[in-house]
Design an enzyme around this catalytic site. Sequence first.
Site, PDB file in Angstrom:
ATOM      1  N   SER A   7       0.782  -1.291   0.106  1.00  0.00           N
ATOM      2  CA  SER A   7       0.034   0.066   0.010  1.00  0.00           C
ATOM      3  C   SER A   7       0.713   1.184   0.063  1.00  0.00           C
ATOM      4  CB  SER A   7      -0.763  -0.099   1.119  1.00  0.00           C
ATOM      5  OG  SER A   7      -1.663   1.252   1.583  1.00  0.00           O
ATOM      6  N   GLU A  15       0.404   3.767   1.641  1.00  0.00           N
ATOM      7  CA  GLU A  15       0.130   4.273   3.129  1.00  0.00           C
ATOM      8  C   GLU A  15       1.558   3.824   3.605  1.00  0.00           C
ATOM      9  OE1 GLU A  15      -2.461   5.777   4.270  1.00  0.00           O
ATOM     10  OE2 GLU A  15      -2.074   6.050   6.180  1.00  0.00           O
ATOM     11  N   TYR A  33      -1.648   1.046  10.399  1.00  0.00           N
ATOM     12  CA  TYR A  33      -1.863   0.193   9.280  1.00  0.00           C
ATOM     13  C   TYR A  33      -0.685   0.257   8.398  1.00  0.00           C
ATOM     14  CZ  TYR A  33      -3.711  -0.749   4.560  1.00  0.00           C
ATOM     15  OH  TYR A  33      -4.057  -0.909   3.289  1.00  0.00           O
TER      16      TYR A  33
HETATM   17  P1  GDR Z   1      -6.670   5.894   2.938  1.00  0.00           P
HETATM   18  O1  GDR Z   1      -8.210   6.158   2.461  1.00  0.00           O
HETATM   19  O2  GDR Z   1      -6.733   6.229   4.381  1.00  0.00           O
HETATM   20  O3  GDR Z   1      -6.066   6.814   1.855  1.00  0.00           O
HETATM   21  O4  GDR Z   1      -6.247   4.464   2.688  1.00  0.00           O
HETATM   22  P2  GDR Z   1      -9.608   6.956   2.858  1.00  0.00           P
HETATM   23  O5  GDR Z   1     -10.373   7.017   1.772  1.00  0.00           O
HETATM   24  O6  GDR Z   1      -9.997   6.277   4.334  1.00  0.00           O
HETATM   25  O7  GDR Z   1      -8.783   8.330   3.388  1.00  0.00           O
HETATM   26  C1  GDR Z   1      -8.226   9.135   2.382  1.00  0.00           C
HETATM   27  C2  GDR Z   1      -7.943  10.387   2.881  1.00  0.00           C
HETATM   28  O8  GDR Z   1      -9.204  11.280   3.251  1.00  0.00           O
HETATM   29  C3  GDR Z   1      -9.217  12.169   4.531  1.00  0.00           C
HETATM   30  N1  GDR Z   1     -10.597  12.257   4.636  1.00  0.00           N
HETATM   31  C4  GDR Z   1     -11.472  11.362   5.314  1.00  0.00           C
HETATM   32  N2  GDR Z   1     -11.289   9.848   5.179  1.00  0.00           N
HETATM   33  C5  GDR Z   1     -12.498   9.124   5.553  1.00  0.00           C
HETATM   34  N3  GDR Z   1     -12.577   7.766   5.423  1.00  0.00           N
HETATM   35  N4  GDR Z   1     -13.719   9.783   5.917  1.00  0.00           N
HETATM   36  C6  GDR Z   1     -13.853  11.079   5.844  1.00  0.00           C
HETATM   37  O9  GDR Z   1     -14.823  11.699   6.283  1.00  0.00           O
HETATM   38  C7  GDR Z   1     -12.604  12.071   5.472  1.00  0.00           C
HETATM   39  N5  GDR Z   1     -12.259  13.212   5.493  1.00  0.00           N
HETATM   40  C8  GDR Z   1     -11.143  13.322   5.209  1.00  0.00           C
HETATM   41  C9  GDR Z   1      -8.373  10.997   5.273  1.00  0.00           C
HETATM   42  O10 GDR Z   1      -7.806  11.646   6.362  1.00  0.00           O
HETATM   43  C10 GDR Z   1      -7.308  10.618   4.348  1.00  0.00           C
HETATM   44  O11 GDR Z   1      -6.297  11.767   4.546  1.00  0.00           O
HETATM   45  C11 GDR Z   1      -6.955   3.691   1.446  1.00  0.00           C
HETATM   46  C12 GDR Z   1      -7.387   2.415   1.944  1.00  0.00           C
HETATM   47  O12 GDR Z   1      -8.123   1.665   0.995  1.00  0.00           O
HETATM   48  C13 GDR Z   1      -6.175   1.486   2.473  1.00  0.00           C
HETATM   49  O13 GDR Z   1      -6.501   0.255   2.854  1.00  0.00           O
HETATM   50  C14 GDR Z   1      -5.093   1.528   1.301  1.00  0.00           C
HETATM   51  O14 GDR Z   1      -3.994   0.670   1.732  1.00  0.00           O
HETATM   52  C15 GDR Z   1      -4.929   2.692   0.733  1.00  0.00           C
HETATM   53  O15 GDR Z   1      -5.899   3.718   0.222  1.00  0.00           O
HETATM   54  C16 GDR Z   1      -3.887   2.975  -0.341  1.00  0.00           C
END
Ligand code: GDR
Length: 325
Positions: A106, A108, A130
Amino acid sequence: MLLSKGYKVYGTFRRTSTPNFWRLMALDIYSKLHLIPADLLDMGSLIEAIKISDPHEVYNLAAASFVSTAFEQPVGNAEITGIAVTKLLESIRFLNPKIKFYQASSSEMFGNVNTKFQNENTHFSPASPYGVSKLYAQWITKVYRDAYGIFATNGLLFNHESPLRGIEFVSRKITNGVAKISLGLEKNLVLGNINAKRDWGFAPEYMEAVHLMLQQEKPGDFVISTGESHSVKDFAKLAFEIVGLDWRKFVKIDKRFFRPMDVDHLRGDYSKAKRKIGWQPKTNFEGLVKIMLNEDIKRWKMSLDGKFFPWDAPLYPNESKVITR
Ligand code: GDR
């Protein structure tokens, strides 16, 4: 994708009180797979799954993949996302070291490295439990490749999305929220850190890359990304624009959705994948947002018309098809 290439596909599933097969239903492949109960925490069940299926390729896409939850359950995350990969690799080593193994690595793992692009040579600086677990998994995969000659490959996939994305991830949270707001079913969209930047691609294309990686002569590590980076704010702004609304009127910020630490900026350099396996992305950021948003609007309209999605009801495994010892 594997079915369309003529593969016989075995899938493992974890027994839970409420089964979760909606994606298999949505893809209309539920009855075409061979299901084996297994659990990443239980090595015996992994050995059994490999014995039953006798595979030539194993794709490990399993993990506790929601980054926020990993902050709440860091030890569990290490066991499921990290250590379990060693159990799988050990099972392969014992039973049939000729099996080709794919590990879902990932972006990440890069964390906050502060480089314009991230590729296979960028150093890792994970910013979540993670990310640390995934880094362990990536390195143990490399150790089994180098120490035992197992065909063990890591795909360092950046965020990959589709209408099948879980609703808790930000892409689908936005498209589902905007779809509902545009149909008058919701008033606001509540988000966290909207300044975070990600490199978002279209998942089906990424799976083509994953398959290609295992068809190479040699195993390796490959970054899969689009090379484009946009903020969460850009994502929301574009989704609202598509339905003719101004995002500033609907997006609210709530501390609940902030993480103790976040990854600020990810942008992948996929040039190695392009050079070595002939892969490149086709769908850009705008195309992706449109695909996801249109699908969510379609689903909510169907629901308003009283037509339920076929995958709405919890689906219990067809026990006559489940393979056990
Ligand atoms: P990520 O995906 O952490 O990059 O991991 P996510 O969509 O959860 O978050 C992306 C970014 O958005 C910001 N964010 C929010 N995130 C969520 N979930 N909900 C919110 O309301 C929100 N507002 C802002 C987060 O802080 C973050 O910066 C994904 C997953 O699929 C992992 O399993 C994978 O390994 C990586 O992508 C590549």
